[in-house]
Scaffold this motif. Sequence first.
Motif, PDB file in Angstrom:
ATOM      1  N   ARG A   1      47.839  17.434  48.276  1.00  0.00           N
ATOM      2  CA  ARG A   1      47.569  16.064  47.835  1.00  0.00           C
ATOM      3  C   ARG A   1      48.109  15.783  46.444  1.00  0.00           C
ATOM      4  O   ARG A   1      47.873  14.721  45.882  1.00  0.00           O
ATOM      5  CB  ARG A   1      46.064  15.805  47.865  1.00  0.00           C
ATOM      6  N   GLY A   2      48.803  16.773  45.859  1.00  0.00           N
ATOM      7  CA  GLY A   2      49.364  16.571  44.533  1.00  0.00           C
ATOM      8  C   GLY A   2      48.450  16.988  43.404  1.00  0.00           C
ATOM      9  O   GLY A   2      48.801  16.828  42.224  1.00  0.00           O
ATOM     10  N   ASN A   3      47.268  17.532  43.701  1.00  0.00           N
ATOM     11  CA  ASN A   3      46.368  18.012  42.656  1.00  0.00           C
ATOM     12  C   ASN A   3      46.918  19.299  42.049  1.00  0.00           C
ATOM     13  O   ASN A   3      47.289  20.226  42.771  1.00  0.00           O
ATOM     14  CB  ASN A   3      44.973  18.269  43.214  1.00  0.00           C
ATOM     15  N   LYS A   4      46.937  19.355  40.730  1.00  0.00           N
ATOM     16  CA  LYS A   4      47.500  20.510  40.042  1.00  0.00           C
ATOM     17  C   LYS A   4      46.387  21.397  39.482  1.00  0.00           C
ATOM     18  O   LYS A   4      45.303  20.924  39.126  1.00  0.00           O
ATOM     19  CB  LYS A   4      48.418  20.057  38.915  1.00  0.00           C
ATOM     20  N   GLY A   5      46.697  22.653  39.402  1.00  0.00           N
ATOM     21  CA  GLY A   5      45.763  23.606  38.820  1.00  0.00           C
ATOM     22  C   GLY A   5      46.478  24.885  38.450  1.00  0.00           C
ATOM     23  O   GLY A   5      47.691  25.016  38.623  1.00  0.00           O
ATOM     24  N   ALA A   6      45.719  25.818  37.929  1.00  0.00           N
ATOM     25  CA  ALA A   6      46.275  27.128  37.563  1.00  0.00           C
ATOM     26  C   ALA A   6      45.242  28.196  37.879  1.00  0.00           C
ATOM     27  O   ALA A   6      44.031  27.930  37.889  1.00  0.00           O
ATOM     28  CB  ALA A   6      46.649  27.169  36.088  1.00  0.00           C
ATOM     29  N   ILE A   7      45.700  29.370  38.165  1.00  0.00           N
ATOM     30  CA  ILE A   7      44.792  30.493  38.411  1.00  0.00           C
ATOM     31  C   ILE A   7      45.250  31.697  37.583  1.00  0.00           C
ATOM     32  O   ILE A   7      46.428  31.817  37.223  1.00  0.00           O
ATOM     33  CB  ILE A   7      44.727  30.895  39.898  1.00  0.00           C
ATOM     34  N   ARG A   8      44.297  32.553  37.305  1.00  0.00           N
ATOM     35  CA  ARG A   8      44.607  33.808  36.621  1.00  0.00           C
ATOM     36  C   ARG A   8      43.694  34.906  37.133  1.00  0.00           C
ATOM     37  O   ARG A   8      42.497  34.683  37.369  1.00  0.00           O
ATOM     38  CB  ARG A   8      44.447  33.680  35.103  1.00  0.00           C
ATOM     39  N   ALA A   9      44.259  36.073  37.341  1.00  0.00           N
ATOM     40  CA  ALA A   9      43.464  37.257  37.646  1.00  0.00           C
ATOM     41  C   ALA A   9      43.019  37.843  36.314  1.00  0.00           C
ATOM     42  O   ALA A   9      43.708  38.651  35.698  1.00  0.00           O
ATOM     43  CB  ALA A   9      44.297  38.262  38.434  1.00  0.00           C
ATOM     44  N   PHE A  10      41.863  37.379  35.844  1.00  0.00           N
ATOM     45  CA  PHE A  10      41.405  37.712  34.498  1.00  0.00           C
ATOM     46  C   PHE A  10      40.866  39.137  34.461  1.00  0.00           C
ATOM     47  O   PHE A  10      40.247  39.612  35.422  1.00  0.00           O
ATOM     48  CB  PHE A  10      40.311  36.732  34.073  1.00  0.00           C
ATOM     49  N   PRO A  11      41.088  39.839  33.356  1.00  0.00           N
ATOM     50  CA  PRO A  11      40.602  41.224  33.242  1.00  0.00           C
ATOM     51  C   PRO A  11      39.087  41.305  33.412  1.00  0.00           C
ATOM     52  O   PRO A  11      38.339  40.587  32.732  1.00  0.00           O
ATOM     53  CB  PRO A  11      41.017  41.630  31.820  1.00  0.00           C
TER      54      PRO A  11
END
Length: 488
Positions: free
Chosen positions: A142-152
């Motif tokens: 749908r065009g929604n943006k985000g970010a992910i991280r595999a955090f320590p």
Amino acid sequence: MSTQSAAESLSAPFFIRGSLVEGDQVTHRSRDLAADFHTPTLDLDIVVSSRSELPPLLNVGLEEIVDFLVETGQRLQLERNPHMRLCLDRVAATNPLPRRVVENLYLAAPHMLTRASLWSQVEANFADPNVLDGWVTRTDARGNKGAIRAFPPRMVHMLAGNAPAGCIASIAQGALVKAVNLFKMPSSDPFTTVAVLRTMAEIDATHPIVQSMSAVYWSGGDEAIERTIYRPQFFDKIVAWGGGPAIQNVIKYLGPGIQLVSFDPKSSISMIGRETFQDDAILADVVERVAADTTIFNQEACLASRFVFLEADAGQAERFCAALVQRLGVDRLFGSAVAPLPPADVRDEIDVMQAMGDEVKVFGRLDGRGIVLLSEEPVDFAPTNKTSNVVMVDSLDDAVRYVNVATQTIGVYPDDRKAQLRDRLASAGGQRVCRVGTANSHVDGGPHDAMYPLSRFVHWMGDDDISDTNSNCAVSSDSVARTDPIVL
């Protein structure tokens, strides 16, 4: 070593974020050999770090981490590493594995830290390894943006005691996910982890990998220590290797915010088709392969075969058992010709079976060289210390009913029957299938205990960056159809 006192030879120092902590203030006793060893007093204030401190490895690139681990592996070569050589002598006093087997494990240790092996783990666990090095952006349909991280993550590792040098894999995994790591060493090996970390400190004691690692010992079940350490204020995950009582002990401390990643006790089996009896050469080869799988770490390892489901009539099965018991009593790379005897309760069960002699036929003697029990149903105890239960079946299909979620490795002969059986074995709960005789070999980066552990270790963090504040407000039947379900 002969000139040292018993207290000196069994001194087990701690390692706290780059520093060796020595002392003999506390005396402990090893579970398996009842040998006393001595540790410093455990200072919880220096073991636990505040969550206000960012993980030391947070902004260290994965390439640099792998480089450091590879150099560590090169320095672990036994002939040039005094810490590992001293450790070898100490472990021989606390661990039931023979010194020669432990030495072979140490000799193989550098191969656990090769560049190819380390990268295969990362690439198998993460579709995009860049999530370990920073925030990775994505856009949904749908065009929604985000970010992910595999955090320590912050992790306590309850290390296994049945495989000295297994701690090296845990150290590597902790480094690859950039974790803050506390290693709780086992009583049967309160030495090897510190020897490896001392080797890393000699490369660079200030390196963020070294600053992320601590190794200590306390007696399992010590509530004064565990009620303090096993808190979500300090740790996200408890990674537990161990027997049933050890896992059950950890479970009582679980609650919101702290998770258990359990490598709990497993049992492994062999499934042998009637093709084994085509000729004597094939029979001898299959028997040798089953014996090799059975005697890994003298059957201490989860992947060591304990039950053999054999397509055979009574006469064929007796031939198989007679041949197998001879091959159990052989020196191997990771097993000895003579092993410690099974526990007293198992020996009592076998003595009763031998005396009655009608439902279970016994091959061999309780002399440490191995014993084989032939039956039509599996025995109701866990075979151990080079004890194999051969169970006659009409078809390997019938044997699938004995597989469950505690069945780790399943060695199959002939090889082409693996593909026929593997879906049913997986449905029953089995976790790994292989050619018989290769239980102790692995494809780099494969799952362990039906999971990819590195992806479970990390703290998955999302950053949703949705600019349209009305994008999820349902104001019409069309917009209702487009909204996400409410997640509670």
